[in-house]
Motif scaffolding. Structure first.
Motif, PDB file in Angstrom:
ATOM      1  N   SER A   8       0.837  -1.196   0.000  1.00 18.07           N
ATOM      2  CA  SER A   8       0.000   0.000   0.000  1.00 18.07           C
ATOM      3  C   SER A   8       0.877   1.254   0.000  1.00 18.07           C
ATOM      4  O   SER A   8       2.012   1.226   0.440  1.00 18.07           O
ATOM      5  CB  SER A   8      -0.930   0.004   1.216  1.00 18.07           C
ATOM      6  N   SER A   9       0.318   2.331  -0.486  1.00 19.60           N
ATOM      7  CA  SER A   9       1.055   3.593  -0.531  1.00 19.60           C
ATOM      8  C   SER A   9       1.053   4.238   0.846  1.00 19.60           C
ATOM      9  O   SER A   9       0.025   4.260   1.519  1.00 19.60           O
ATOM     10  CB  SER A   9       0.401   4.544  -1.524  1.00 19.60           C
ATOM     11  N   PRO A  10       2.186   4.796   1.260  1.00 14.92           N
ATOM     12  CA  PRO A  10       2.224   5.486   2.547  1.00 14.92           C
ATOM     13  C   PRO A  10       1.343   6.728   2.533  1.00 14.92           C
ATOM     14  O   PRO A  10       1.092   7.309   1.480  1.00 14.92           O
ATOM     15  CB  PRO A  10       3.691   5.847   2.724  1.00 14.92           C
ATOM     16  N   VAL A  11       0.887   7.112   3.715  1.00 23.57           N
ATOM     17  CA  VAL A  11       0.036   8.290   3.850  1.00 23.57           C
ATOM     18  C   VAL A  11       0.734   9.314   4.746  1.00 23.57           C
ATOM     19  O   VAL A  11       1.573   8.966   5.570  1.00 23.57           O
ATOM     20  CB  VAL A  11      -1.349   7.934   4.432  1.00 23.57           C
ATOM     21  N   ILE A  12       0.375  10.562   4.565  1.00 27.40           N
ATOM     22  CA  ILE A  12       0.962  11.637   5.373  1.00 27.40           C
ATOM     23  C   ILE A  12       0.300  11.636   6.747  1.00 27.40           C
ATOM     24  O   ILE A  12      -0.916  11.787   6.857  1.00 27.40           O
ATOM     25  CB  ILE A  12       0.775  13.001   4.700  1.00 27.40           C
ATOM     26  N   LEU A  13       1.126  11.474   7.771  1.00 29.02           N
ATOM     27  CA  LEU A  13       0.630  11.536   9.143  1.00 29.02           C
ATOM     28  C   LEU A  13       0.705  12.958   9.675  1.00 29.02           C
ATOM     29  O   LEU A  13      -0.235  13.467  10.268  1.00 29.02           O
ATOM     30  CB  LEU A  13       1.447  10.591  10.037  1.00 29.02           C
ATOM     31  N   ARG A  14       1.833  13.615   9.464  1.00 20.96           N
ATOM     32  CA  ARG A  14       2.052  14.985   9.920  1.00 20.96           C
ATOM     33  C   ARG A  14       2.959  15.701   8.936  1.00 20.96           C
ATOM     34  O   ARG A  14       3.684  15.077   8.178  1.00 20.96           O
ATOM     35  CB  ARG A  14       2.760  15.003  11.284  1.00 20.96           C
ATOM     36  N   THR A  15       2.942  17.022   9.005  1.00 22.53           N
ATOM     37  CA  THR A  15       3.896  17.826   8.244  1.00 22.53           C
ATOM     38  C   THR A  15       4.637  18.733   9.220  1.00 22.53           C
ATOM     39  O   THR A  15       4.102  19.113  10.271  1.00 22.53           O
ATOM     40  CB  THR A  15       3.204  18.673   7.161  1.00 22.53           C
ATOM     41  N   ASN A  62       2.532   3.769   7.050  1.00 26.83           N
ATOM     42  CA  ASN A  62       1.630   2.841   6.373  1.00 26.83           C
ATOM     43  C   ASN A  62       0.197   3.150   6.806  1.00 26.83           C
ATOM     44  O   ASN A  62      -0.032   3.498   7.975  1.00 26.83           O
ATOM     45  CB  ASN A  62       1.970   1.392   6.739  1.00 26.83           C
ATOM     46  N   PRO A  63      -0.761   3.036   5.911  1.00 26.81           N
ATOM     47  CA  PRO A  63      -2.155   3.313   6.274  1.00 26.81           C
ATOM     48  C   PRO A  63      -2.625   2.492   7.484  1.00 26.81           C
ATOM     49  O   PRO A  63      -3.374   2.995   8.314  1.00 26.81           O
ATOM     50  CB  PRO A  63      -2.939   2.935   5.019  1.00 26.81           C
ATOM     51  N   SER A  64      -2.140   1.283   7.600  1.00 26.55           N
ATOM     52  CA  SER A  64      -2.555   0.428   8.715  1.00 26.55           C
ATOM     53  C   SER A  64      -2.017   0.910  10.061  1.00 26.55           C
ATOM     54  O   SER A  64      -2.522   0.513  11.112  1.00 26.55           O
ATOM     55  CB  SER A  64      -2.109  -1.013   8.462  1.00 26.55           C
ATOM     56  N   ASP A  65      -1.019   1.796  10.050  1.00 27.65           N
ATOM     57  CA  ASP A  65      -0.417   2.302  11.289  1.00 27.65           C
ATOM     58  C   ASP A  65      -0.875   3.702  11.676  1.00 27.65           C
ATOM     59  O   ASP A  65      -0.477   4.214  12.721  1.00 27.65           O
ATOM     60  CB  ASP A  65       1.113   2.326  11.157  1.00 27.65           C
ATOM     61  N   ILE A  66      -1.704   4.318  10.865  1.00 25.33           N
ATOM     62  CA  ILE A  66      -2.001   5.739  11.077  1.00 25.33           C
ATOM     63  C   ILE A  66      -2.689   6.002  12.413  1.00 25.33           C
ATOM     64  O   ILE A  66      -2.362   6.960  13.114  1.00 25.33           O
ATOM     65  CB  ILE A  66      -2.783   6.351   9.887  1.00 25.33           C
ATOM     66  N   GLU A  67      -3.610   5.169  12.805  1.00 27.22           N
ATOM     67  CA  GLU A  67      -4.335   5.394  14.061  1.00 27.22           C
ATOM     68  C   GLU A  67      -3.392   5.272  15.272  1.00 27.22           C
ATOM     69  O   GLU A  67      -3.379   6.136  16.146  1.00 27.22           O
ATOM     70  CB  GLU A  67      -5.482   4.402  14.187  1.00 27.22           C
ATOM     71  N   VAL A  68      -2.601   4.226  15.302  1.00 22.50           N
ATOM     72  CA  VAL A  68      -1.656   4.014  16.410  1.00 22.50           C
ATOM     73  C   VAL A  68      -0.598   5.106  16.419  1.00 22.50           C
ATOM     74  O   VAL A  68      -0.263   5.654  17.473  1.00 22.50           O
ATOM     75  CB  VAL A  68      -1.003   2.610  16.319  1.00 22.50           C
ATOM     76  N   ALA A  69      -0.082   5.445  15.247  1.00 23.83           N
ATOM     77  CA  ALA A  69       0.962   6.479  15.154  1.00 23.83           C
ATOM     78  C   ALA A  69       0.435   7.831  15.628  1.00 23.83           C
ATOM     79  O   ALA A  69       1.135   8.567  16.315  1.00 23.83           O
ATOM     80  CB  ALA A  69       1.475   6.564  13.719  1.00 23.83           C
ATOM     81  N   THR A  70      -0.793   8.147  15.279  1.00 19.70           N
ATOM     82  CA  THR A  70      -1.411   9.406  15.730  1.00 19.70           C
ATOM     83  C   THR A  70      -1.504   9.432  17.247  1.00 19.70           C
ATOM     84  O   THR A  70      -1.170  10.438  17.879  1.00 19.70           O
ATOM     85  CB  THR A  70      -2.812   9.579  15.101  1.00 19.70           C
TER      86      THR A  70
END
Length: 75
Positions: A8-15, A62-70
């Motif tokens: 999957s394509s990575p997503v932006i978590l923060r800038t 990774n999209p699957s990590d966005i919730e935990v990473a946030t």
């Protein structure tokens, strides 16, 4: 080097406008087992124009990590 999920394509978590802040966030996530990378880190360091969109450092996960990473970064 940390690799991203190839399925999957990575997503932006923060800038970030600061490479220091971006690297701190990167380190915190990696220490917690989250695969992540920074995009545009070099452009930000070389040009140092905080308001320019091409100088914004993007923290990608990774999209699957966005919730935990946030949750990790919001602590």
């Amino acid at each position: 080097t940390t690799t991203m999920d190839a399925t999957s394509s990575p997503v932006i978590l923060r800038t970030f406008s600061s490479d220091i802040e971006a690297n701190i966030a990167l380190g915190v996530l990696r220490a917690n087992g989250i695969q992540c990378v920074l995009e545009n880190e070099l452009m930000s360091s070389v040009l140092a124009i905080p308001s320019a969109s091409y100088c914004t450092i993007k923290l990608l996960v990774n999209p699957s990590d966005i919730e935990v990473a946030t949750k990790i970064l919001d602590k």
